[in-house]
Design an enzyme around this catalytic site. Structure first.
Site, PDB file in Angstrom:
ATOM      1  N   SER A  83       0.842  -1.194   0.000  1.00 46.23           N
ATOM      2  CA  SER A  83       0.000   0.000   0.000  1.00 46.23           C
ATOM      3  C   SER A  83       0.874   1.239   0.000  1.00 46.23           C
ATOM      4  CB  SER A  83      -0.924   0.009   1.218  1.00 46.23           C
ATOM      5  OG  SER A  83      -0.169   0.079   2.412  1.00 46.23           O
ATOM      6  N   HIS A  97      -3.733   7.300  -3.295  1.00 39.34           N
ATOM      7  CA  HIS A  97      -3.624   6.129  -2.429  1.00 39.34           C
ATOM      8  C   HIS A  97      -3.837   4.875  -3.266  1.00 39.34           C
ATOM      9  CE1 HIS A  97      -6.243   2.999  -0.529  1.00 39.34           C
ATOM     10  NE2 HIS A  97      -5.207   2.915   0.266  1.00 39.34           N
ATOM     11  N   ASN A  99      -3.737   0.348  -2.702  1.00 39.75           N
ATOM     12  CA  ASN A  99      -3.531  -0.807  -1.829  1.00 39.75           C
ATOM     13  C   ASN A  99      -3.977  -2.048  -2.581  1.00 39.75           C
ATOM     14  OD1 ASN A  99      -5.247  -2.768   0.135  1.00 39.75           O
ATOM     15  ND2 ASN A  99      -3.370  -2.110   1.126  1.00 39.75           N
ATOM     16  N   TYR A 100      -3.125  -3.055  -2.631  1.00 43.76           N
ATOM     17  CA  TYR A 100      -3.510  -4.339  -3.221  1.00 43.76           C
ATOM     18  C   TYR A 100      -3.073  -5.441  -2.267  1.00 43.76           C
ATOM     19  CZ  TYR A 100      -4.809  -1.690  -7.255  1.00 43.76           C
ATOM     20  OH  TYR A 100      -5.446  -0.781  -8.058  1.00 43.76           O
ATOM     21  N   ARG A 101      -3.988  -6.374  -2.005  1.00 42.36           N
ATOM     22  CA  ARG A 101      -3.752  -7.335  -0.921  1.00 42.36           C
ATOM     23  C   ARG A 101      -4.373  -8.711  -1.239  1.00 42.36           C
ATOM     24  NH1 ARG A 101      -7.425  -3.476   0.117  1.00 42.36           N
ATOM     25  NH2 ARG A 101      -9.559  -4.123   0.564  1.00 42.36           N
ATOM     26  N   GLY A 250      -0.026  -7.243  18.180  1.00 41.00           N
ATOM     27  CA  GLY A 250       1.372  -7.138  17.788  1.00 41.00           C
ATOM     28  C   GLY A 250       1.620  -6.312  16.546  1.00 41.00           C
ATOM     29  N   SER A 251       0.569  -5.683  16.012  1.00 42.38           N
ATOM     30  CA  SER A 251       0.744  -4.890  14.795  1.00 42.38           C
ATOM     31  C   SER A 251       1.548  -3.621  15.090  1.00 42.38           C
ATOM     32  CB  SER A 251      -0.608  -4.523  14.189  1.00 42.38           C
ATOM     33  OG  SER A 251      -1.389  -3.804  15.120  1.00 42.38           O
ATOM     34  N   ARG A 252       2.168  -3.082  14.046  1.00 42.90           N
ATOM     35  CA  ARG A 252       3.013  -1.898  14.196  1.00 42.90           C
ATOM     36  C   ARG A 252       2.170  -0.656  13.910  1.00 42.90           C
ATOM     37  NH1 ARG A 252       6.965   1.132  11.243  1.00 42.90           N
ATOM     38  NH2 ARG A 252       8.659   1.788  12.623  1.00 42.90           N
TER      39      ARG A 252
END
Length: 293
Positions: A83, A97, A99-101, A250-252
């Protein structure tokens, strides 16, 4: 044996150059701040895995996902994506913007559900119809390579998704957006996603080059700050990716909030004058246009 497995896992992490530096995966973030053209621009590449949180599973089920958890409630998942958000310094250069997921979940019986999602959208401070047409036509061409029905479908989805309900307006002039796409086949959807990703540079960079040296007034810069305030409101209140990140243990946080602009502004009861260029962009944000016909 456990020690050998731990050492093997550690070697995997090292071989990935720190991509999996955190238990459950991780990612790499690269952010430019206070540049000559871009005030703040960032890219996130992430690969995460673990157990889906109850809240995240609840959100997915509300979108129609039938997720069958094990007896202890566990739903193993893996997700990966790239992203970027670019906030230019000049108010005549729009924010962009993309984002590809890819997402995969293993259900209790071993069945795996997978899907792709993503999109590319433009958020101008001031409306330039020529730029809007170029941006949308480039994305339409990428979609048309696979199916001419995709662009109108995903353009409308984008307008609907980036709607700031409490303001009654869209975040920007749209682009394409899709989620939960799992047909016709994994390879075909992946090829479509690659076409969309390859359209990012040609749809946006010509607009940046065209306007990055435009002159602007303090009043135009202030309007940019107010519009960025709307950008912040959408991302923190409605954006799925932000919500998922904040709900993932636990994500940043710094990476999740990378999409926010370096500066923004809120003024009480601010209303632009009628027939002004500020009012012009608001009209389009309240009533999306067809830019390609």
């Amino acid at each position: 044996e456990e020690e050998e497995e731990e050492q093997e896992e550690e070697e995997k992490k090292k071989s990935l150059g720190g991509v999996l530096a955190l238990a459950g995966g991780g990612g790499i973030s690269c952010v430019l701040q206070d540049g000559e053209v871009f005030e703040k621009a960032g890219v996130n590449v992430s690969v995460v895995f673990g157990q889906l949180s109850e809240e995240a599973a609840r959100q997915m089920r509300s979108r129609g996902k039938s997720l069958k958890a094990s007896a202890d409630g566990k739903l193993p998942f893996c997700a990966m994506g790239v992203s970027s958000v670019i906030h230019p310094k000049n108010p005549h250069v729009p924010t962009m913007h993309f984002n590809y997921r890819y997402f995969e979940i293993e259900e209790a019986d071993g069945t795996k559900q997978w899907w792709f999602g993503g999109g590319t959208d433009l958020t101008p401070t001031y409306l330039n119809e020529e730029d809007a047409v170029h941006f949308h036509k480039t994305l339409k061409e990428a979609c048309d390579k696979h199916d001419p029905k995709l662009y109108p479908k995903y353009k409308k989805w984008c307008d609907d998704y980036f709607f700031i309900k409490h303001r009654g307006e869209r975040r920007g002039i749209g682009g394409i957006f899709f989620d939960d796409v799992d047909s016709p086949s994994k390879e075909e959807v992946f090829q479509f996603v690659q076409s969309c990703a390859k359209a990012i540079v040609p749809c946006y960079i010509p607009i940046v080059k065209k306007h990055c040296h435009d002159s602007f007034t303090p009043e135009e810069k202030q309007w940019q700050q107010l519009r960025r305030g709307r950008y912040v409101e959408f991302n923190l209140i409605y954006d799925r990716g932000t919500k998922f990140g904040l709900l993932t243990p636990g994500s940043r946080i710094e990476s999740i909030l990378m999409s926010l602009p370096l500066t923004a502004r809120w003024e009480y009861m601010h209303t632009p004058p009628e027939s002004s260029r500020e009012a012009e962009i608001l009209e389009v944000l309240r009533n999306p246009k067809d830019w390609v016909h």
